[in-house]
Design an enzyme around this catalytic site. Structure first.
Site, PDB file in Angstrom:
ATOM      1  N   ASP A  55      73.591 -51.625 -58.196  1.00  0.00           N
ATOM      2  CA  ASP A  55      72.463 -52.497 -57.850  1.00  0.00           C
ATOM      3  C   ASP A  55      72.640 -53.873 -58.470  1.00  0.00           C
ATOM      4  OD1 ASP A  55      71.166 -50.712 -56.291  1.00  0.00           O
ATOM      5  OD2 ASP A  55      69.734 -50.050 -57.801  1.00  0.00           O
TER       6      ASP A  55
ATOM      7  N   ASP B 164      70.431 -42.515 -50.277  1.00  0.00           N
ATOM      8  CA  ASP B 164      70.170 -42.868 -51.674  1.00  0.00           C
ATOM      9  C   ASP B 164      69.678 -41.639 -52.445  1.00  0.00           C
ATOM     10  OD1 ASP B 164      69.774 -44.457 -53.893  1.00  0.00           O
ATOM     11  OD2 ASP B 164      68.418 -45.874 -52.919  1.00  0.00           O
TER      12      ASP B 164
HETATM   13  C1  DGJ Z   1      68.384 -48.039 -55.033  1.00  0.00           C
HETATM   14  C2  DGJ Z   1      69.518 -48.646 -54.252  1.00  0.00           C
HETATM   15  O1  DGJ Z   1      70.658 -48.715 -55.029  1.00  0.00           O
HETATM   16  C3  DGJ Z   1      69.074 -50.001 -53.735  1.00  0.00           C
HETATM   17  O2  DGJ Z   1      70.139 -50.635 -53.068  1.00  0.00           O
HETATM   18  C4  DGJ Z   1      67.894 -49.836 -52.836  1.00  0.00           C
HETATM   19  O3  DGJ Z   1      68.277 -49.096 -51.704  1.00  0.00           O
HETATM   20  C5  DGJ Z   1      66.772 -49.132 -53.577  1.00  0.00           C
HETATM   21  N1  DGJ Z   1      67.213 -47.910 -54.181  1.00  0.00           N
HETATM   22  C6  DGJ Z   1      65.621 -48.846 -52.663  1.00  0.00           C
HETATM   23  O4  DGJ Z   1      64.645 -48.119 -53.268  1.00  0.00           O
END
Ligand code: DGJ
Length: 708
Positions: free
Chosen positions: A528, A460
């Site tokens: 997300d 990420d």
């Molecule tokens: C952003 C990601 O897109 C989410 O799926 C998750 O992993 C969060 N970060 C965790 O902080």
């Protein structure tokens, strides 16, 4: 027998270079000033015809007009007033290159044209590559300061080094398709008439960005999913980038693009070279659908690290537990996930350091003692015993101020000493361009993968660069390139050292999805936003360039955490089944009936998975608010159609959904209902969807070609 024409060739007498793909041809000619100029990009033409083609000179050429010729990389000298693909400054202050053409090499599908500055120690190689079976032309540039490394020649400053400039043929009009968005709303397709102007698509964020994608398509304004010529390009780069599309007043459209945004400068010292990322281009005569299918095959066969691999059904616990992770809680979820048919369990954020929330712990990649008193091995073992592989979330490029790492190495972050460093999500960016930071990150991740028996990393990156200085470095803007390159190197090395390891690209959802990151990852976290209604649009945009196998799509809880919308489980599944299916909800709160239905739908997904992940994708639009996607096996034998109708209007029954990709002479069996249909009827009349009444209706239809 017809001789096979070479994929790439160069005729030194004519100065003519030709790249051939199965359905198109790309040609250029070295101009009298030594600068290669665009000649043709479209339907295949004979070499004799190409040799006779006049130079693509602007129809309004005069002493006042811009761009007398369409350069393959405009060098900022001569009567060129459009966006330059190459901007250099020599030690004496002189700007721009004036080329001599100094040779070429051809090696199977790869062609290199060598250009040397007439006066200064600068060489550019314009590189082209075509791959057997693909219509994509890959292009990049290698720029070299040719003075000896130990000599006393001054440095050359690079203000811009694009990977390629592209020229569309003369069209009656020009339309630009591109992808825009934001966090939770990535990949929104925009199709706008191209203004007579310079249109800049860019990211200044250090990552590809949620706001714009380095992909575009040009057509004359009349192309559809199924018809019309389309010229499309995609940049394989995961840092800042810029593409400038220039439509002039007299009917020419060109675009030039590469890494970095405006205002950055890089130094080339004697003996040094700089190589750009690939900027790939594709011409298709059969509409946007055919363009996407050609991109999908290219990405699957020539970009992804493991072509042909199937993506597992993942369960990720982020939406279920957030930062509130514990061994017992994760085991509880893992047990249910495995019963539903998940093949991979991923523990997301919160497992390390003092990571109780997003204010602390980033950078400290050892298990949080309170949550995992015996470390992560017992969880990994339990997950393995349940028959799943084990994955972990990491965000290696970032650090919280409240962390052991930051306290030990405050100088490792991107910063300018005289400026306040902006925190976003309470975190700062580590300068991966520094060799010591790269080494730390590589060793740390290597340990994490080894010690916790991890076979999946969700990598990420939750913020953009700000105050991106590199105190004391002689060429500080290099960090905008070298940070991304270090990310690539670490991923490549991890994969090489751990052959079973898969990597999921993520940047706060789909903030870093491009052909550069996909060359070392297996799929991307699309957004997300897991609301199925929003996802239909996000997935539509994503699919313009990226194959479904790379599109991570989870079924989560209802109401949705992003939108608050409540939708039926089956609808959520049917939308997510159009990509690499995953589960992301709080399974402990699902009813027995929901768990039963989910188990059945996961099993159904596994039956269509080879089609979704490796088949040919056809986007369909029905009537009455129906959107659908049809996946067909390469040999046309098996088919899966996922159709969704988010909202219904009284009296508006959707018409039968036409399936134009089927064979009109074939006969097809609806396998789940034992009904036979003629191909002609399915193509011309369509299939009755028999959607259940009400909003959020959806259906999966499986067809098999059978003997008539
Ligand atoms: C952003 C990601 O897109 C989410 O799926 C998750 O992993 C969060 N970060 C965790 O902080």
């Amino acid at each position: 027998m017809l001789a096979t024409l070479p994929l790439a060739s160069f005729d030194p007498h004519l100065g003519l270079a030709v790249l051939r793909t199965p359905n198109s041809l790309y040609a250029l000619r070295v101009g009298p000033d030594g600068s290669p100029r665009h000649l043709h990009w479209g339907a295949p033409l004979d070499t004799a015809v190409l040799a006779q083609l006049p130079d693509a000179v602007s129809p309004a050429a005069s002493s006042f007009e811009a761009d007398a010729a369409a350069d393959e990389l405009a060098p900022q000298t001569g009567p060129r007033f459009g966006p330059a693909g190459l901007q250099v400054r020599f030690a004496d202050g002189t700007r721009g290159a004036q080329w001599r053409f100094t040779g070429h090499t051809v090696d199977k599908g790869e062609l290199r044209l060598c250009l040397t500055d007439r006066r200064y120690p600068l060489r550019a190689e314009l590189c082209y590559r075509v791959r057997p079976g693909s219509d994509v032309v890959e292009r990049w540039v290698e720029l070299t300061h040719t003075s000896p490394a130990d000599g006393d020649a001054g440095p050359i400053t690079i203000d811009r080094l694009d990977s390629a400039s592209w020229t569309a043929p003369a069209l009656a009009d020009y339309r630009l398709s591109h992808l825009v968005g934001g966090w939770n709303s990535e990949f929104q397709l925009h199709r706008d008439r191209l203004p007579v102007a310079e249109t800049v698509l860019t990211s200044r964020r250090g990552v590809t960005s949620h706001q714009a994608s380095p992909w575009l398509a040009i057509d004359d304004g009349t192309a559809t999913e199924e018809q019309g010529a389309v010229w499309s390009t995609a940049l394989a780069w995961s840092g800042s980038w810029r593409i400038t599309v220039h439509r002039d007043a007299v009917g020419r459209t060109t675009w030039t693009g590469g890494f970095g945004h405006e205002g950055l400068h890089w130094t080339l010292r004697p003996g040094q070279s700089l190589r750009t990322p690939v900027f790939a281009g594709l011409h298709t005569p059969d509409g946007f659908g055919a363009a996407s299918r050609a991109w999908h095959s290219y990405v699957r066969d020539h970009v992804l690290p493991e072509p042909g691999r199937e993506m597992p059904v993942v369960y990720n616990s982020w939406e279920a537990t957030g930062f509130d992770v514990s061994h017992a809680g994760q085991v509880r979820l893992a047990r249910i996930a495995s019963r539903l048919g998940a093949e991979l369990f991923v523990l997301d954020d919160g497992w390390f350091g003092e990571r109780h929330n997003d204010r602390a712990g980033l950078g400290d990649w050892t298990p949080r003692h309170q949550a995992f008193p015996d470390g992560l091995r017992p969880l990994a073992d339990e997950v393995h015993q349940l028959g799943m592989s084990f994955g972990l979330w990491v965000e290696p490029e970032m650090v919280n101020r409240d962390s052991e790492l930051y306290r030990s190495h405050p100088d490792w972050v991107l910063h300018s000493p005289t400026r306040d460093a902006t925190e976003l999500r309470n975190q700062l960016v580590l300068n991966f361009a520094r060799p010591d930071v790269e080494t730390w990150a590589r060793q740390t991740l290597d340990r994490v993968v080894r010690d916790y028996r991890v076979s999946w990393l969700k990598w990420d990156a939750n913020r953009a660069f700000t105050e991106a200085g590199w105190d004391g470095h002689h060429d500080p803007d290099r960090l905008w390139i070298d940070h991304t390159r270090a990310v690539y190197r670490i991923m490549d090395r991890l994969r090489a050292d751990h052959p079973g390891l898969r990597i999921e690209a993520c940047a706060g959802g789909g903030g870093r999805v491009d052909l550069g990151i996909l060359a070392r990852t297996d799929q991307a976290w699309t957004s997300d936003n897991t609301d199925p209604v929003d996802r239909i649009g996000i997935q539509y945009g994503f699919s313009q360039l990226h194959p479904a196998r790379t599109m991570a799509a989870w079924v989560t809880d209802s109401p949705n955490t992003a939108t608050g919308r409540s939708t039926p489980l089956r609808f959520r599944f049917h939308v997510a089944m159009a990509g690499a299916l995953g589960l992301g909800g709080d399974l402990t709160a699902w009813s027995d009936e929901e768990l039963r239905e989910a188990t059945e739908l996961v099993a159904q997904y596994k039956r269509i998975r080879p089609l979704v992940q490796h088949g040919r994708q056809h986007r369909l639009e029905g009537t009455g608010g129906v959107m659908a996607v049809h996946y067909a096996a390469e040999d046309g034998g098996e088919h899966a159609v996922l159709a969704w109708r988010p909202t219904t209007r009284f009296g508006h029954q959707p018409a039968p959904l036409r399936l134009p990709a089927l064979d009109t002479s074939g006969c097809y069996l609806d396998v789940d209902h034992d009904r036979r249909h003629s191909g002609a009827a399915l193509v011309h009349r369509g299939i009755d969807l028999r959607l259940p009444p009400g909003d959020y209706a959806s259906r999966l239809i499986r067809l098999r070609r059978v003997a008539p």
